[in-house]
Design a protein around this motif. Structure first.
Motif, short mmCIF file in Angstrom:
data_model
loop_
_atom_site.label_atom_id
_atom_site.label_comp_id
_atom_site.label_asym_id
_atom_site.label_seq_id
_atom_site.Cartn_x
_atom_site.Cartn_y
_atom_site.Cartn_z
N ASP A 112 0.88 -1.23 -0.03
CA ASP A 112 0.04 0.01 -0.01
C ASP A 112 0.77 1.25 -0.04
OD1 ASP A 112 -2.35 -1.59 2.37
OD2 ASP A 112 -2.45 -1.55 -0.11
N GLU A 113 2.18 1.15 0.79
CA GLU A 113 2.93 2.38 0.74
C GLU A 113 4.33 2.11 0.24
OE1 GLU A 113 2.98 3.87 4.69
OE2 GLU A 113 0.78 4.05 5.07
N PRO A 114 4.65 2.77 -0.65
CA PRO A 114 5.95 2.55 -1.21
C PRO A 114 7.08 2.66 -0.07
CG PRO A 114 5.22 4.79 -2.16
CD PRO A 114 4.08 4.01 -1.22
N PRO A 115 8.19 2.28 -0.07
CA PRO A 115 9.23 2.46 0.73
C PRO A 115 9.82 4.00 0.41
CG PRO A 115 10.09 0.95 -0.76
CD PRO A 115 8.42 0.96 -1.07
N PRO A 116 10.48 4.58 1.49
CA PRO A 116 11.00 5.92 1.27
C PRO A 116 12.14 5.91 0.18
CG PRO A 116 11.73 4.97 3.49
CD PRO A 116 10.78 3.98 3.06
N THR A 117 12.34 6.73 -0.50
CA THR A 117 13.46 6.88 -1.43
C THR A 117 14.67 7.50 -0.85
OG1 THR A 117 11.95 7.15 -3.48
CG2 THR A 117 14.15 7.92 -3.64
N PRO A 118 15.88 7.04 -1.03
CA PRO A 118 16.94 7.48 -0.67
C PRO A 118 17.28 8.94 -1.01
CG PRO A 118 17.38 5.30 -1.26
CD PRO A 118 16.24 5.73 -1.55
N ALA A 119 17.70 9.88 -0.37
CA ALA A 119 17.96 10.93 -0.51
C ALA A 119 19.13 11.23 -1.66
CB ALA A 119 18.63 12.06 0.46
N PRO A 120 19.08 11.87 -2.60
CA PRO A 120 20.18 12.20 -3.76
C PRO A 120 21.33 12.56 -3.23
CG PRO A 120 18.59 13.88 -3.96
CD PRO A 120 18.24 12.98 -2.95
N LEU A 121 22.50 12.21 -3.96
CA LEU A 121 23.95 12.65 -3.43
C LEU A 121 24.00 14.08 -3.83
CD1 LEU A 121 25.95 9.47 -4.24
CD2 LEU A 121 25.14 10.12 -2.14
N THR A 122 24.87 14.78 -2.87
CA THR A 122 25.23 16.09 -3.45
C THR A 122 26.33 15.92 -4.31
OG1 THR A 122 24.16 17.00 -1.22
CG2 THR A 122 25.79 18.30 -2.43
N ILE A 123 26.22 16.48 -5.57
CA ILE A 123 27.32 16.56 -6.48
C ILE A 123 28.35 17.62 -6.02
CG2 ILE A 123 28.20 16.89 -8.82
CD1 ILE A 123 26.33 14.29 -8.44
N VAL A 124 29.66 17.41 -5.93
CA VAL A 124 30.80 18.62 -5.46
C VAL A 124 31.71 18.39 -6.44
CG1 VAL A 124 32.30 19.22 -3.74
CG2 VAL A 124 30.15 18.04 -3.02
N ARG A 125 31.78 19.57 -7.17
CA ARG A 125 32.84 19.62 -8.19
C ARG A 125 34.43 20.13 -7.68
NH1 ARG A 125 27.74 20.27 -10.31
NH2 ARG A 125 27.24 18.76 -12.18
N GLY A 126 35.28 19.57 -7.97
CA GLY A 126 36.72 20.12 -7.92
C GLY A 126 37.68 20.10 -9.01
N VAL A 127 38.84 21.08 -8.91
CA VAL A 127 39.82 20.92 -10.01
C VAL A 127 41.03 20.54 -8.99
CG1 VAL A 127 40.05 23.42 -9.81
CG2 VAL A 127 41.14 22.03 -11.51
N ILE A 128 41.84 19.68 -9.38
CA ILE A 128 43.09 19.10 -8.61
C ILE A 128 44.19 18.85 -9.11
CG2 ILE A 128 41.10 17.69 -7.21
CD1 ILE A 128 42.01 15.15 -8.68
N GLY A 129 45.25 18.64 -8.68
CA GLY A 129 46.42 18.26 -9.26
C GLY A 129 46.38 17.00 -9.67
N SER A 130 47.11 16.76 -10.78
CA SER A 130 46.83 15.24 -11.50
C SER A 130 47.39 14.14 -10.46
CB SER A 130 47.61 15.47 -12.71
OG SER A 130 48.91 15.37 -12.55
#
Length: 476
Positions: A143-161
């Motif tokens: 009758d009730e669908p299970p809760p949907t996990p929260a989406p991941l927060t996308i974090v963008r970075g620029v890094i040394g190789s």
């Protein structure tokens, strides 16, 4: 077997070990590993691999839990905790649903193998986890669908190789996902990050030195910074070169860790000495100047660290400061770089050439210690490859500058989370987990300097920039 495949197999093996221990009271180790192997095979042929190990572990966990509960229910007099609305019929008739991948949602089932029926559904689950970390559940049997996990927060970075392998490690990605974040990175030369890249589209910048980070902080008016990793500078070479330079008095082998005298090396460079001119040289008799191969000083931090050490020695073993000292050392600093010819923008380029091509074009390559240790852990080193430490050396402080609150969170996690610090050590980075770093080096037979004593300070940001700009002008 490719590097990515090897990593996945190692992650699956570790998952199997955990599951064997977890279900030791109810299932044989042979059975658990068999279920893991069968589940893993269901993902054959799918291009998205990052989250396969965690999916396999959760699916096997659900299946084994269901089997254990079913066995308990079949035992005479056994008390079984079954949800009131769940019956054998509803379990059989209900569509398979990914919510059973989570331990808290496990329920008894007479068809545990029916978690996934076909490749299309498997691909949907994998893609959903990778792209949004959201599993869409279609379940008409409740009758009730299970809760949907929260989406991941996308974090963008620029890094040394040199940190690219760390952020691409599925274990690192899985640990960060457990904290609710997915980090996406692009790599560039650290000085390039500090001076020319548009940082407005990133949440954090993660160059490989404090001076580069200081430049970013000035540009973006940021006071906060994190230094979760460090790595001394080193030289990747080959045993015949070590033997040859030992005869020439440039290299000394203290125990199992060779050291490279920068002072004697600069004497050879000043004199224009070529390899073929070294006495008793049967190992590398070529008509080339004796030079350490570096990256491009106009873009790369590792080249700036090379300049910092060389300028210190050329300045009479003193940190360069002031216009007079800068003018005095600049001609030799320019020669160290321009005599090399083409240089790469990032440390990844020359080190990959060292690993794949061999001694011919690059007998000595300027690297981060972490690159060599990480290559050893990946099985990329070949017999005869050697790492030696320049004397003196500098400690490159990998400094993260947060540009948004999300970027600040990554800085905090990398600095404080024990699992992430341990994984950084496995990639050769000195992260504060000294025991794990030492174990990685020992396990892969890499002699490393335990106590870094002969370490010098880097010139001030302004002095270093003046020297780098002076060298850059010589390129025309």
């Amino acid at each position: 077997m490719g590097v990515d495949t090897l990593r996945e197999e190692q992650a699956i093996s570790r998952a199997a070990d955990r599951l064997v221990q977890l279900y030791a009271d109810t299932h044989s180790a042979e059975h658990v590993r068999g279920v893991v192997e069968a589940t893993h095979k269901r993902f054959d042929g799918f291009p998205i691999r990052d989250f396969v190990p965690i999916l396999v572990e959760r699916m096997v966990h659900a299946e084994l839990t269901a089997e254990a509960r079913a066995d308990q229910a079949a035992s005479p007099g056994a008390a079984v905790d079954v949800q009131p609305e769940t019956t054998a019929d509803t379990v059989d008739d209900a569509p398979d649903s990914p919510e059973i991948h989570s331990p808290e949602n496990d329920r008894p089932s007479r068809k545990p193998a029916a978690l996934i029926h076909n490749k299309g559904f498997l691909s949907l689950v994998a893609a959903a986890v990778v792209v949004a970390a959201v599993v869409v559940v279609v379940n008409t049997g409740q009758d009730e669908p299970p809760p949907t996990p929260a989406p991941l927060t996308i974090v963008r970075g620029v890094i040394g190789s040199e940190k690219k392998a760390f952020f691409e490690d599925p274990r690192v990605q899985q640990t960060l996902a457990g904290k609710g974040v997915k980090v996406e990175v692009e790599s560039a030369g650290s000085r390039q990050i500090a001076t020319s890249i548009d940082l407005r589209k990133y949440d954090f910048a993660f160059p490989s030195s404090a001076p580069a980070a200081e430049s970013i902080q000035r540009r973006r008016h940021v006071n906060t910074k994190y230094t979760p990793f460090s790595s001394p500078m080193a030289i990747a070479t080959f045993q015949p070169i070590v033997d040859l330079l030992t005869k020439a008095g440039v290299v000394k082998e203290k125990g199992t860790v060779p050291t490279f005298s920068v002072d004697r090396y600069l004497g050879l460079v000043t004199a224009g000495t070529k390899w073929e001119q070294l006495s008793r040289n049967d190992a590398y008799p070529v008509d080339k100047n004796i030079l350490v191969s570096t990256t491009d000083p106009r873009t790369s931090n590792s080249a700036a660290m090379y300049l910092a050490i060389a300028s210190y020695v050329a300045n009479g073993n003193a940190v360069v400061h002031g216009a007079t000292a800068e003018k005095s050392v600049l001609p030799l600093m320019t020669r160290l770089f321009t005599s090399q010819g083409y240089t790469d923008n990032t440390s990844e380029g020359p080190f990959n050439e060292y690993l794949t091509v061999g001694m011919g074009p690059t007998p000595m390559v300027w690297i981060y210690e972490a690159q060599y240790v990480d290559a050893a852990a990946r099985g990329q080193l070949k017999p005869g490859m050697v790492m030696m430490y320049p004397s003196p050396t500098v400690l490159s402080q990998h400094t993260l500058v947060p540009l948004t609150p999300s970027g600040d969170r990554i800085g905090q996690l990398l600095s404080t989370d024990p699992e992430l610090r341990g994984l950084a050590a496995e990639h050769g980075l000195r992260s504060g987990d000294a025991a794990r770093f030492a174990k990685v080096a020992t396990d892969h037979n890499v002699p490393v300097a335990k106590d870094l004593i002969d370490v010098v300070d880097i010139p001030s940001y302004d002095t270093l920039e003046h020297l780098l700009d002076g060298v850059a002008k010589s390129y025309g």
